[in-house]
Design a protein around this motif. Structure first.
Motif, PDB file in Angstrom:
ATOM      1  N   ARG A  82       0.825  -1.215   0.000  1.00  0.00           N
ATOM      2  CA  ARG A  82       0.000   0.000   0.000  1.00  0.00           C
ATOM      3  C   ARG A  82       0.858   1.264   0.000  1.00  0.00           C
ATOM      4  O   ARG A  82       0.631   2.188  -0.774  1.00  0.00           O
ATOM      5  CB  ARG A  82      -0.936   0.015   1.199  1.00  0.00           C
ATOM      6  N   VAL A  83       1.873   1.303   0.851  1.00  0.00           N
ATOM      7  CA  VAL A  83       2.744   2.474   0.928  1.00  0.00           C
ATOM      8  C   VAL A  83       3.505   2.651  -0.388  1.00  0.00           C
ATOM      9  O   VAL A  83       3.649   3.767  -0.896  1.00  0.00           O
ATOM     10  CB  VAL A  83       3.711   2.377   2.132  1.00  0.00           C
ATOM     11  N   GLU A  86       1.176   4.148  -2.896  1.00  0.00           N
ATOM     12  CA  GLU A  86       0.969   5.570  -2.618  1.00  0.00           C
ATOM     13  C   GLU A  86       2.128   6.401  -3.145  1.00  0.00           C
ATOM     14  O   GLU A  86       1.918   7.452  -3.756  1.00  0.00           O
ATOM     15  CB  GLU A  86       0.799   5.796  -1.116  1.00  0.00           C
ATOM     16  N   ARG A  87       3.337   5.937  -2.947  1.00  0.00           N
ATOM     17  CA  ARG A  87       4.508   6.681  -3.434  1.00  0.00           C
ATOM     18  C   ARG A  87       4.601   6.642  -4.952  1.00  0.00           C
ATOM     19  O   ARG A  87       4.994   7.626  -5.578  1.00  0.00           O
ATOM     20  CB  ARG A  87       5.775   6.139  -2.806  1.00  0.00           C
ATOM     21  N   GLU A  89       2.105   6.467  -7.052  1.00  0.00           N
ATOM     22  CA  GLU A  89       1.087   7.360  -7.592  1.00  0.00           C
ATOM     23  C   GLU A  89       1.407   8.824  -7.336  1.00  0.00           C
ATOM     24  O   GLU A  89       1.088   9.677  -8.154  1.00  0.00           O
ATOM     25  CB  GLU A  89      -0.288   7.004  -7.016  1.00  0.00           C
ATOM     26  N   SER A  90       2.065   9.131  -6.232  1.00  0.00           N
ATOM     27  CA  SER A  90       2.354  10.534  -5.920  1.00  0.00           C
ATOM     28  C   SER A  90       3.435  11.114  -6.829  1.00  0.00           C
ATOM     29  O   SER A  90       3.466  12.308  -7.055  1.00  0.00           O
ATOM     30  CB  SER A  90       2.758  10.688  -4.458  1.00  0.00           C
TER      31      SER A  90
END
Length: 99
Positions: A82-83, A86-87, A89-90
């Protein structure tokens, strides 16, 4: 009578961040991007393929030197994924998420 708190999950590993970073480096990042594409096509993909995705992520982590016991690995591999997502996609598709 006071309640006794019992943690049902293992403590967060000290090398959690290293595990996330290992997914964001080649060749693992290619698998992450492929998995992301699958999830865009079918949001239920991870639900129906949790075991195979989990084995792949655990294998990537083990090959990059992450040595967690079975309980820790089972509890934390989804959080590492998950983390990493998130990175990924950011930063956008063309940038390296570890920069």
């Amino acid at each position: 009578m006071p309640h006794r708190r019992v943690d049902l999950h293992p403590p967060k590993p000290a090398d959690f961040e290293a595990a996330v970073e290992s997914l964001l480096r080649p060749p693992s990042i290619d698998y992450l991007r492929t998995l992301k594409d699958e999830l865009l096509l079918d949001p239920q993909y991870l639900f129906f393929h949790e075991q195979s995705v989990g084995l792949k992520i655990q294998s990537i982590l083990a090959l990059s030197g992450i040595r967690w016991d079975d309980q820790t690995m089972q509890f934390y591999w989804p959080r590492v994924l998950r983390v990493a997502f998130e990175r990924l996609e950011s930063k956008g598709p063309d940038q390296n998420p570890t920069d």
